[in-house]
Design a protein around this motif. Structure first.
Motif, PDB file in Angstrom:
ATOM      1  N   THR A 185       0.846  -1.193   0.000  1.00  0.00           N
ATOM      2  CA  THR A 185       0.000   0.000   0.000  1.00  0.00           C
ATOM      3  C   THR A 185       0.880   1.242   0.000  1.00  0.00           C
ATOM      4  O   THR A 185       2.024   1.216   0.464  1.00  0.00           O
ATOM      5  N   TYR A 186       0.340   2.324  -0.526  1.00  0.00           N
ATOM      6  CA  TYR A 186       1.040   3.599  -0.573  1.00  0.00           C
ATOM      7  C   TYR A 186       0.074   4.689  -0.159  1.00  0.00           C
ATOM      8  O   TYR A 186      -1.094   4.654  -0.522  1.00  0.00           O
ATOM      9  N   ALA A 187       0.551   5.647   0.590  1.00  0.00           N
ATOM     10  CA  ALA A 187      -0.285   6.776   0.997  1.00  0.00           C
ATOM     11  C   ALA A 187       0.600   7.997   1.172  1.00  0.00           C
ATOM     12  O   ALA A 187       1.773   7.884   1.550  1.00  0.00           O
ATOM     13  N   TYR A 188       0.028   9.141   0.901  1.00  0.00           N
ATOM     14  CA  TYR A 188       0.764  10.391   1.076  1.00  0.00           C
ATOM     15  C   TYR A 188       0.622  10.859   2.516  1.00  0.00           C
ATOM     16  O   TYR A 188      -0.485  10.991   3.048  1.00  0.00           O
TER      17      TYR A 188
END
Length: 67
Positions: free
Chosen positions: A34-37
């Motif tokens: 997963t990736y999130a800012y």
């Protein structure tokens, strides 16, 4: 018993090394990364779940990173 960990870090080589270390200790990737800012830090963060089958009985005091 089956163990679960969620690894996370900024989107740098540190994250890749953390996941690589877990894989070399017998952990297996579980699902997609997963990736999130992170607005507070202004960076992308990565996460990856890993699981591992091991002997014994689960207790909350198990140090997952040492397995």
């Amino acid at each position: 018993m089956k163990l679960y960990r969620f690894l996370s870090a900024d989107d740098t080589s540190e994250f890749c090394h953390k996941v690589t270390e877990a894989l070399n200790k017998g952990w297996v990737l579980q699902g997609d990364p997963t990736y999130a800012y992170d607005h507070a830090k202004g960076v992308m963060r990565c996460g990856q779940a890993v699981v591992k089958e091991t002997e014994g009985t689960y207790t909350p005091d198990i140090k997952l990173g040492e397995q």
